[in-house]
Design a protein around this motif. Structure first.
Motif, PDB file in Angstrom:
ATOM      1  N   PHE A 130       0.863  -1.175   0.000  1.00 56.98           N
ATOM      2  CA  PHE A 130       0.000   0.000   0.000  1.00 56.98           C
ATOM      3  C   PHE A 130       0.901   1.227   0.000  1.00 56.98           C
ATOM      4  O   PHE A 130       2.104   1.109   0.253  1.00 56.98           O
ATOM      5  N   ALA A 131       0.339   2.399  -0.219  1.00 60.92           N
ATOM      6  CA  ALA A 131       1.146   3.626  -0.205  1.00 60.92           C
ATOM      7  C   ALA A 131       1.865   3.800   1.135  1.00 60.92           C
ATOM      8  O   ALA A 131       2.988   4.278   1.184  1.00 60.92           O
ATOM      9  N   PHE A 132       1.224   3.366   2.229  1.00 60.92           N
ATOM     10  CA  PHE A 132       1.820   3.555   3.547  1.00 60.92           C
ATOM     11  C   PHE A 132       2.750   2.408   3.958  1.00 60.92           C
ATOM     12  O   PHE A 132       3.379   2.471   4.998  1.00 60.92           O
ATOM     13  N   GLY A 133       2.848   1.338   3.134  1.00 59.36           N
ATOM     14  CA  GLY A 133       3.779   0.265   3.455  1.00 59.36           C
ATOM     15  C   GLY A 133       3.300  -1.100   3.022  1.00 59.36           C
ATOM     16  O   GLY A 133       2.368  -1.220   2.228  1.00 59.36           O
ATOM     17  N   GLU A 134       3.966  -2.127   3.565  1.00 56.73           N
ATOM     18  CA  GLU A 134       3.635  -3.496   3.193  1.00 56.73           C
ATOM     19  C   GLU A 134       4.022  -4.461   4.309  1.00 56.73           C
ATOM     20  O   GLU A 134       4.840  -4.120   5.179  1.00 56.73           O
TER      21      GLU A 134
END
Length: 167
Positions: free
Chosen positions: A25-29
């Motif tokens: 996701f844009a905020f991480g994984e």
């Protein structure tokens, strides 16, 4: 009894989703626990999280140790408000499918239920049974307005949600 059946089905799919590695996701994984630079313990209660707020740094990998001290199954889900709203719809739809399947779940093939049916394939969600522990490890990539929440039907609306600040 119905709640336990639903929770068991979600837990099975959640575990296989984490094993699949999830998606970004844009905020991480999702990340392997071995890459965590910090461990944060989160207690799930009926109907609250402790702590009420979480913080992470961009680039940091955090291992969340989730302890359900409540009497109900609870979820720990990372996402923005829109993601939580969508996941809640999927959880309600899945709940209906499980109720129509009846209580004789021994013969059901949980693998046939499909990850896409309720969004547990992304690796940003774990369901924790009452009295149980679970883990979710996440690498935070960039600042984004996200929340950690329980999307079991009605729990988010009852206040089982908190902000996660990424600096």
């Amino acid at each position: 009894m119905k709640h336990l059946f639903i929770a068991a089905a979600f837990a099975l799919v959640s575990l296989s989703a984490l094993a699949d590695g999830g998606k970004s996701f844009a905020f991480g994984e999702p990340a392997p626990a071995a890459k965590a630079t910090r461990t944060v313990e989160v207690v799930l209660k009926d109907i609250a999280f402790e702590p009420k707020r979480l913080h992470a740094k961009a680039g940091e990998t955090v291992r969340f140790v989730l302890i359900n001290e409540g009497k109900l199954p609870h979820e720990f889900n990372l996402g923005d408000k829109a993601m939580h709203a969508e996941h809640q719809k999927q959880m309600i739809a899945m709940q209906g499918k499980l109720f129509t399947a009846g209580m004789h779940h021994e013969g059901m093939d949980h693998g046939q239920m499909g990850h896409a049916d309720h969004g547990h394939d992304a690796g940003n969600t774990v369901l924790v049974q009452p009295g149980q522990r679970a883990e979710l490890t996440w690498t935070f990539r960039q600042s984004a307005p996200i929340e950690f929440a329980c999307n079991v039907p009605g729990h988010y609306q009852a206040g089982m949600v908190g902000p996660l600040t990424i600096e």
